[in-house]
Design an enzyme around this catalytic site. Structure first.
Site, short mmCIF file in Angstrom:
data_model
loop_
_atom_site.label_atom_id
_atom_site.label_comp_id
_atom_site.label_asym_id
_atom_site.label_seq_id
_atom_site.Cartn_x
_atom_site.Cartn_y
_atom_site.Cartn_z
N SER A 47 0.84 -1.20 0.00
CA SER A 47 0.00 0.00 0.00
C SER A 47 0.87 1.25 0.00
O SER A 47 2.09 1.18 0.21
CB SER A 47 -0.91 0.02 1.24
N TYR A 51 3.21 9.18 3.55
CA TYR A 51 4.61 9.02 3.96
C TYR A 51 5.45 8.35 2.89
O TYR A 51 6.66 8.52 2.83
CB TYR A 51 4.67 8.14 5.23
N GLY A 52 4.85 7.50 2.04
CA GLY A 52 5.60 6.69 1.10
C GLY A 52 4.89 5.39 0.81
O GLY A 52 3.67 5.37 0.67
N LYS A 71 8.72 -0.26 5.13
CA LYS A 71 8.09 1.04 4.93
C LYS A 71 9.15 1.97 4.34
O LYS A 71 10.18 2.22 4.98
CB LYS A 71 7.59 1.56 6.28
N ASP A 173 -3.81 7.52 17.39
CA ASP A 173 -4.52 7.21 16.14
C ASP A 173 -4.92 5.74 16.12
O ASP A 173 -4.76 5.06 15.10
CB ASP A 173 -3.64 7.56 14.94
#
EC number: 2.7.11.22
Length: 450
Positions: A47, A51-52, A71, A173
């Site tokens: 995905s 952020y990247g 990530k 979050d």
């Protein structure tokens, strides 16, 4: 002064779990020439976000052992020109916090690789997340998540929260998409990009990163403009997640209000209304500091308009009660709550006439836990440590460390795309992939054999 990751945070010794350290885990100092593709074989793209991008990978030649989620943080981009202005606040927080946190119910950061001004964070891989699991149960025929699975998920989630809070970390979050579940049924809190320490004074949620987080899980004190954060904001989110595991839909599904040009945050009127419809209007009797909230006047205006529309509705119609499966559209009486009605209509719901409701065994202890987590006054809301002591976990079935134990459901695996699995040359994300849960799912039968 340059930003430096906040390493060596001085967490209490009792908070660390002893963990087996693989030989590759032992730090050998900074290795500038280690390339990410020398260490890992990329299986595919998972995905992307602001952020990247995230990729699935395995260790080259079986070392390091296991599957990983990598990530990749993108550098800042101005138009078509990439400018290396540094690392985002969010990335630094996630790196510094994850480097310090070691707990079975928090996703583990295995290593950080810096290559060609790109940062790669290598995490343990989790096949599922709660959003995906909830979505699977909404597919026809709709079927509830088994009680033993809900108990195990909640216990593990609270255990991870307790560890974060002992270590002065707020997640900020928590939502189903950020709660990972491994194929062996271990629940792991992920995505600490918004997490921060709370052992020193904090700015308001919006004075740092102007990040839009999903507001369905946002605590009422934040909606009412509180500048003070406590771990209670995470506990409200855990209560919302518990309700969603029970009913398979968000309990307070409000609409996001748009920021104005001055970047001021509007009162989330619609979100507060959704909370009031089930929880009732908060009162100073039950929440003494309520009148000190910046949005207190807005709350009164909203409560008055809801009361008058309710009165008008009843003056033109015969009084009737809504015993809908998901609670009433009408606000409860002042100081009252529809939560108990919502809870029992949810757990006593059955799709088969005359059948035993699958969730009925959760009983009154489930309601007490939910009500304690969704307490308006943050100072009275259950802490993670208190919630773990709830009789909900000590009565009935033993809580398993594997949330899938005895589970007949076969959950789909995370979808991995082969279209874009070059981690080094892949273009920077222009658009975020659709956030629909089924965007990352495939049926087990279609799973590609590795």
């Amino acid at each position: 002064m340059p930003l430096r990751p906040h390493i060596g945070l001085g967490f209490p010794a009792h908070a660390y779990q002893k963990r087996h350290v693989e030989p590759h885990d032992r730090s050998t100092g900074y290795q500038p020439k280690v390339r990410i593709t020398d260490r890992y074989r990329i299986i595919g793209f998972i995905s992307s976000g602001t952020y990247g991008r995230v990729y699935k990978a395995v260790g080259r030649n079986g070392k390091p052992v296991g599957e990983f989620a990598i990530k990749k943080f993108k550098p800042d981009k101005e138009g078509e020109q990439i400018s290396y202005t540094g690392i985002s606040q969010s990335a630094i927080r996630e790196m510094s916090l994850c480097s310090e946190l070691h707990h079975i119910n928090v996703i583990r950061l295995c290593e950080i690789v810096l290559e060609d001004k790109c940062i790669f964070m290598v995490f343990e891989y989790a096949e599922h997340d709660l959003l995906q699991i909830i979505h699977h149960h909404t597919q026809q025929p709709r079927h509830p998540i088994p009680p033993a699975t809900i108990k195990s998920i909640m216990f593990q989630l609270l255990n991870g929260c307790q560890y974060l809070h002992i270590n002065w970390v707020l997640h900020r979050d928590l939502k189903p998409a950020n709660i990972m579940v491994t194929s062996s049924g271990e629940v792991k809190i992920g995505d600490l990009g918004l997490a921060r320490r709370f052992d020193k004074p904090l700015h308001s949620l919006f004075s740092g990163d102007k990040v839009v987080v999903t507001i369905w899980y946002r605590a009422p004190e934040l909606i009412l403009g509180s500048y003070h954060y406590t771990p209670a904001i995470d506990m409200w989110a855990v209560g919302c997640i518990f309700a969603e595991l029970l009913s398979l839909r968000p309990i307070f599904k409000g609409e996001e209000a748009k920021m104005d040009s001055k970047k001021t945050v509007p009162f989330r009127r619609n979100q507060m209304q959704k909370i009031i419809e089930i929880m009732g209007v908060p009162t100073k009797d039950k929440w003494p500091l309520l009148s000190t909230m910046p949005e207190y006047n807005q709350l009164n205006t909203l409560a008055n308009s809801m009361a008058s529309s309710h009165h008008n509705h009843h003056s033109h119609h015969h009084p009737h009660h809504h015993h809908g499966h998901y609670g009433s559209r009408n606000p409860p009486p002042p100081g009252g709550s529809n939560l108990e009605k919502w809870y029992y209509s949810t757990i006593n719901h059955t799709s088969a006439p005359g059948g035993t409701p699958p969730l009925a065994s959760l009983g009154s202890e489930g309601y007490k836990l939910l009500a304690g987590l969704l307490e308006y006054d943050p100072s009275k809301r259950l802490t993670a440590a208190q919630a773990l002591q709830s009789p909900f976990f000590s009565t009935g079935d033993r809580v398993s460390a594997n949330c899938f134990e005895g589970c007949k459901n076969e959950y789909p695996c995370r979808r991995v795309s082969q279209d874009d699995n070059d981690i080094r040359t892949s273009s920077l994300p222009g658009t975020k992939r659709s956030g629909l849960p089924d965007d990352s799912l495939i049926r087990p039968a279609k799973r590609q054999k590795e």
